[in-house]
Design an enzyme around this catalytic site. Structure first.
Site, PDB file in Angstrom:
ATOM      1  N   CYS A  78       0.844  -1.205   0.000  1.00  0.00           N
ATOM      2  CA  CYS A  78       0.000   0.000   0.000  1.00  0.00           C
ATOM      3  C   CYS A  78       0.876   1.250   0.000  1.00  0.00           C
ATOM      4  CB  CYS A  78      -0.908   0.036   1.235  1.00  0.00           C
ATOM      5  SG  CYS A  78      -2.140  -1.284   1.318  1.00  0.00           S
ATOM      6  N   PHE A 279      -9.998  -9.947 -25.318  1.00  0.00           N
ATOM      7  CA  PHE A 279      -9.211 -10.139 -24.095  1.00  0.00           C
ATOM      8  C   PHE A 279     -10.173 -10.651 -23.012  1.00  0.00           C
ATOM      9  CE2 PHE A 279      -7.494  -6.531 -26.473  1.00  0.00           C
ATOM     10  CZ  PHE A 279      -6.184  -6.919 -26.692  1.00  0.00           C
ATOM     11  N   GLU A 299      -9.496 -14.686 -26.584  1.00  0.00           N
ATOM     12  CA  GLU A 299      -8.529 -14.640 -25.485  1.00  0.00           C
ATOM     13  C   GLU A 299      -7.255 -15.356 -25.926  1.00  0.00           C
ATOM     14  OE1 GLU A 299      -6.210 -14.613 -22.273  1.00  0.00           O
ATOM     15  OE2 GLU A 299      -8.016 -13.390 -22.425  1.00  0.00           O
ATOM     16  N   ASP A 347     -10.992  -5.646 -22.712  1.00  0.00           N
ATOM     17  CA  ASP A 347     -10.405  -5.503 -21.373  1.00  0.00           C
ATOM     18  C   ASP A 347      -8.971  -6.016 -21.417  1.00  0.00           C
ATOM     19  OD1 ASP A 347      -9.865  -5.270 -18.679  1.00  0.00           O
ATOM     20  OD2 ASP A 347     -11.130  -6.950 -18.063  1.00  0.00           O
ATOM     21  N   CYS A 373      -7.111  -1.148 -16.821  1.00  0.00           N
ATOM     22  CA  CYS A 373      -6.433  -1.018 -15.531  1.00  0.00           C
ATOM     23  C   CYS A 373      -5.315   0.015 -15.601  1.00  0.00           C
ATOM     24  CB  CYS A 373      -5.884  -2.371 -15.080  1.00  0.00           C
ATOM     25  SG  CYS A 373      -4.691  -3.097 -16.228  1.00  0.00           S
TER      26      CYS A 373
END
Length: 415
Positions: A78, A279, A299, A347, A373
């Site tokens: 973190c 994906f 994929e 994605d 992401c």
């Protein structure tokens, strides 16, 4: 190396505080905007010596392993436990806004869908055997030192409560002092432990099997993609469709984030009759969409394709699903192929889908849902599509990696 007192101006993209100095910007972990701090400075890197004046946005970190004074070292899992929710949530949303703006894109960006402690069902640990114990935890920030953890507030209770069990199994498998990796996935049938970086002798294999069979809550243990022992087949539920992921398969790290992404994607796809999911992984979106539309899932990982295909074939009530193994980086779906679909979902990994987006831009597909992401590569990909006449209709940032600098995004487009 020098020391000095500076005022932190802003948060950088990695969650570090950034101070302006005559020599240029200095990046200091564990500091916040507006704080006056004493730093040890090496080029552009600052190490916090003392906090002279704290920000009102500073809060007490919930984990004893966090920060410069963390137990067993400074855990690298973190970076922002010391920031208030308001500051942290704004930081995450601004990562998306700033990335889009860098490409000249200024759509309305929605409120951050927040993450909560204990949400993480997937965690990647580093482990190493020593003369005294089995170290298990996360690498120290900017180091290969393992911070052995006794708690982890971001990770699900189902994983944290079994840290001792994971250590026991890891100790049975470790044959040297070399570090190795364990990816732990909490599934509906138990923990799925995927080990990487070990070599297992026959006696060690038997010892590992015995260790697993002597414990409750472990569905499977694999090594370098091969199953060592599988008391129960791991299972994940995608809104009524059960999938058994192959060892080490990619899954979304939290179920709440996955559900939020799926809800946004499904709402955008709407009444489309034919959808391509690029994906596709093990079918996070494809198998949900198949409730209402025919789906072609593409994929690059063969085992993921097989898991998706098996789930589709063994679930009643789905529209036809076809699954194709294809490296979309080397062989993207061409514009002519894409013309057969009413909507496309993609994605990709952090590298994004640049080559694929050039084909999408030429396809004329009416609706696109982009899941990402990495805000930087998402902005690049969206700029390709908008240059071809697509209109961004929604951008939603989603927090999946609590107290980190990583953010997910779902962007929807129409033409």
């Amino acid at each position: 190396m020098s020391t000095g007192t500076v005022t932190i101006d802003r948060l950088g993209a990695q969650g570090d505080g950034v101070a302006r100095t005559e020599a240029g910007p200095v990046f200091a972990p564990f500091t916040l905007p507006g704080e006056t701090v004493s730093l040890a400075v090496n080029k552009a890197n600052g190490t916090l010596i003392s906090l002279k004046e704290a920000s009102p946005e500073r809060v007490e970190p919930p984990c004893r392993h966090f920060g410069p004074d963390g137990v067993n070292g400074t855990c690298g899992g973190c970076t922002l436990q010391h920031a208030s929710d308001a500051l942290y949530h704004a930081f995450k949303r601004n990562l998306v806004i700033d990335a889009l703006r860098s490409k000249g894109l200024t759509p309305e960006v929605g409120a951050l869908i927040i993450a909560r402690p204990g949400d993480r069902r997937r965690a990647a640990f580093t482990a190493r055997r020593t003369e005294k114990e089995l170290l298990l935890g996360y690498n120290q920030m900017q180091s290969h030192h393992i911070v052995s953890i006794g708690e982890c507030p971001i990770t699900s209770p189902g994983i944290v409560s079994r840290l001792a069990t994971i250590r026991k199994i890891a100790a049975a498998m470790a044959s040297s002092a070399e570090p190795f990796r364990i990816t732990v996935l909490e599934t509906d049938t138990g923990l799925d432990l995927a080990f990487e970086g070990l070599k297992l002798s026959d006696p060690q294999r038997r010892s590992a099997v015995d260790a697993v069979l002597g414990e409750r809550g472990i569905a499977r243990v694999s090594l370098n993609g091969e199953i060592v022992v599988e008391p129960l087949k791991p299972a994940i539920d995608f809104d009524g469709v059960t999938v058994s992921p192959p060892p080490g398969a990619f899954t979304q790290a939290t179920r709440p984030a996955e559900d939020a992404m799926a809800k946004l994607v499904l709402a955008h796809v709407g009444k489309a009759k034919r959808v391509a999911d690029l994906f596709a992984g093990i079918g996070t979106f494809a198998l949900r969409i198949a409730r209402t539309a025919r789906v072609h899932a593409v994929e690059g990982d063969d085992r993921a394709v097989k898991a998706l295909d098996f789930a589709a074939r063994n679930t009643q009530g789905l529209k036809p699903v076809t699954a194709e193994k294809r490296d979309l980086f080397r062989r993207p779906m061409m514009a002519q192929e894409l013309k057969a679909f009413d909507a496309v979902v993609f994605d990709p990994p952090r590298a994004g889908a640049e080559t694929q987006c050039h084909e999408l831009a030429r396809s004329g597909v009416k609706k696109i849902a982009a899941v990402s992401c990495n805000p930087v590569t998402l902005a690049r990909d969206l700029s390709i599509l908008t240059a071809a006449g697509y209109r961004i209709t929604g951008v939603t940032p989603i927090d999946q990696f609590l107290w980190s600098a990583h953010v997910e995004t779902v962007a929807t487009l129409e033409k």
